[in-house]
Design a protein around this motif. Structure first.
Motif, mmCIF file in Angstrom:
data_model
loop_
_atom_site.group_PDB
_atom_site.id
_atom_site.type_symbol
_atom_site.label_atom_id
_atom_site.label_comp_id
_atom_site.label_asym_id
_atom_site.label_seq_id
_atom_site.Cartn_x
_atom_site.Cartn_y
_atom_site.Cartn_z
ATOM 1 N N TYR A 16 -35.738 79.754 -76.357
ATOM 2 C CA TYR A 16 -36.406 78.669 -75.643
ATOM 3 C C TYR A 16 -37.221 77.885 -76.652
ATOM 4 C CZ TYR A 16 -35.395 81.240 -71.318
ATOM 5 O OH TYR A 16 -34.777 81.891 -70.285
ATOM 6 N N GLY A 46 -42.511 90.732 -71.381
ATOM 7 C CA GLY A 46 -42.163 89.754 -72.411
ATOM 8 C C GLY A 46 -41.095 90.230 -73.379
ATOM 9 N N SER A 47 -40.556 91.451 -73.181
ATOM 10 C CA SER A 47 -39.571 91.975 -74.133
ATOM 11 C C SER A 47 -38.171 91.406 -73.914
ATOM 12 C CB SER A 47 -39.548 93.508 -74.065
ATOM 13 O OG SER A 47 -39.260 93.956 -72.761
ATOM 14 N N GLY A 48 -37.968 90.690 -72.782
ATOM 15 C CA GLY A 48 -36.682 90.034 -72.562
ATOM 16 C C GLY A 48 -35.853 90.617 -71.431
ATOM 17 N N LYS A 49 -36.437 91.514 -70.640
ATOM 18 C CA LYS A 49 -35.673 92.209 -69.597
ATOM 19 C C LYS A 49 -35.129 91.256 -68.532
ATOM 20 C CE LYS A 49 -39.141 94.821 -68.322
ATOM 21 N NZ LYS A 49 -40.208 94.161 -69.112
ATOM 22 N N SER A 50 -35.985 90.380 -68.016
ATOM 23 C CA SER A 50 -35.523 89.469 -66.959
ATOM 24 C C SER A 50 -34.526 88.457 -67.507
ATOM 25 C CB SER A 50 -36.712 88.741 -66.325
ATOM 26 O OG SER A 50 -37.513 89.649 -65.608
ATOM 27 N N THR A 51 -34.745 87.996 -68.727
ATOM 28 C CA THR A 51 -33.791 87.086 -69.366
ATOM 29 C C THR A 51 -32.428 87.761 -69.456
ATOM 30 O OG1 THR A 51 -35.597 86.144 -70.637
ATOM 31 C CG2 THR A 51 -33.368 85.693 -71.417
HETATM 32 P P1 ADP Z 1 -39.719 90.523 -69.337
HETATM 33 O O1 ADP Z 1 -38.899 90.374 -68.086
HETATM 34 O O2 ADP Z 1 -39.328 91.683 -70.191
HETATM 35 O O3 ADP Z 1 -41.186 90.547 -69.040
HETATM 36 P P2 ADP Z 1 -38.767 87.834 -69.952
HETATM 37 O O4 ADP Z 1 -37.316 87.977 -70.118
HETATM 38 O O5 ADP Z 1 -39.251 87.277 -68.655
HETATM 39 O O6 ADP Z 1 -39.472 89.237 -70.273
HETATM 40 O O7 ADP Z 1 -39.332 86.909 -71.120
HETATM 41 C C1 ADP Z 1 -39.014 87.123 -72.502
HETATM 42 C C2 ADP Z 1 -39.709 86.065 -73.334
HETATM 43 O O8 ADP Z 1 -39.141 84.793 -73.084
HETATM 44 C C3 ADP Z 1 -41.204 85.929 -73.032
HETATM 45 O O9 ADP Z 1 -41.872 85.675 -74.242
HETATM 46 C C4 ADP Z 1 -41.261 84.740 -72.122
HETATM 47 O O10 ADP Z 1 -42.486 84.087 -72.238
HETATM 48 C C5 ADP Z 1 -40.121 83.891 -72.613
HETATM 49 N N1 ADP Z 1 -39.498 83.074 -71.549
HETATM 50 C C6 ADP Z 1 -38.848 83.561 -70.448
HETATM 51 N N2 ADP Z 1 -38.370 82.555 -69.693
HETATM 52 C C7 ADP Z 1 -38.743 81.397 -70.317
HETATM 53 C C8 ADP Z 1 -38.542 80.002 -70.029
HETATM 54 N N3 ADP Z 1 -37.879 79.600 -68.955
HETATM 55 N N4 ADP Z 1 -39.060 79.112 -70.905
HETATM 56 C C9 ADP Z 1 -39.724 79.522 -72.005
HETATM 57 N N5 ADP Z 1 -39.929 80.802 -72.332
HETATM 58 C C10 ADP Z 1 -39.449 81.746 -71.507
#
Ligand code: ADP
Ligand code: MG
Length: 238
Positions: A16, A46-51
């Motif tokens: 991103y 913030g480790s990327g799990k949801s992504t």
């Molecule tokens: P988790 O689910 O493990 O808490 P995320 O996958 O939500 O982590 O996020 C991983 C990283 O990507 C974080 O640093 C978050 O801030 C960033 N991030 C997630 N979605 C977005 C987005 N749409 N725009 C910018 N940064 C994002």
């Protein structure tokens, strides 16, 4: 066919751009998931799990890398093909349930079938079957606010199951539930796994992860470890 590969990621990155900064939400992921795996992604916030889950569920596309789902290269699909693959292959379960507040349990579960060319009667039968699989056949007329948290999550699981997806993806599915209800939901996941479903659960709770058979730990958008779980039944502490 015990190890049929469902998911294959090769050097998947999701970046991103935030002003002058680049957030590396996924930073070179290689992973294969077989049919009937029971996998937990674990890691700190913030480790990327949801992504990871959004990419696996075709809600989002990687910045680079390859994703094959059921042998199909997801990269070359357009938006229509992506939503079709989502509808056919994937069931989502969220922490906040995401039910329609003014629709009863039955209508919530029938909802994913609206875009299918099947008649009302068959949609209703499919939804009834999914609701009885999660033990809610006697709550079909209830609105979400007339159900407990655990029952709401069961409705959401029935909604995910109703299309007979090959993969169930759950993002912190017990994050809003007390420990007793958490055990109930994990037992339901165990049962779905026994019935042949492929389950991928995102959690930051170690005892949920220990319920799964395989634990993939994420750190800074990378896979830190990928291990077979030492199965330990989680017990209610309440
Ligand atoms: P988790 O689910 O493990 O808490 P995320 O996958 O939500 O982590 O996020 C991983 C990283 O990507 C974080 O640093 C978050 O801030 C960033 N991030 C997630 N979605 C977005 C987005 N749409 N725009 C910018 N940064 C994002
Ligand atoms: Mg998350």
């Amino acid at each position: 066919m015990g190890h049929m590969e469902l998911i294959n990621l090769k050097d998947v990155k999701k970046y991103y751009e935030m002003g002058s900064q680049v957030v590396r939400a996924l930073d070179g992921i290689d992973i294969a998931v077989n049919k009937n795996d029971y996998l937990a992604f674990i890691g700190s916030s913030g480790s990327g799990k949801s992504t990871m889950l959004n990419i696996l569920g075709c809600l989002d596309k990687p910045t680079s890398g390859q994703y094959h789902l059921n042998g199909k290269n997801v990269e070359i699909l357009d938006q229509n093909e992506l939503s079709e693959i989502r509808n056919l292959e994937i069931g989502f379960i969220f922490q906040s349930f995401n039910l329609l507040p003014r629709a009863n349990a039955l209508d919530n579960v029938m909802q994913p079938l609206i875009y299918r060319s099947v008649g009302f009667r068959q949609r209703k039968n499919m939804a009834m079957e999914a609701l009885s699989r999660v033990g809610l056949e006697d709550r079909i007329d209830h609105l979400p606010n007339q159900l407990s948290g655990g029952q709401r999550q069961r409705v959401a699981i029935a909604r995910a199951l109703v299309t007979h997806p090959s993969i169930l993806l759950a993002d912190e599915p017990t994050g809003n539930l007390d420990s007793r209800t958490t055990v109930e939901i994990m037992q339901l996941f165990d049962q779905l796994h026994d019935e042949g479903h492929t389950l991928i659960v995102v959690t930051h709770e170690n005892e949920i992860a220990q319920h799964c058979h395989r634990i993939v730990e994420m750190k800074d958008g990378k896979i830190f470890s990928d291990t077979i779980a030492q199965r330990s039944k989680i017990e209610a502490t309440a």
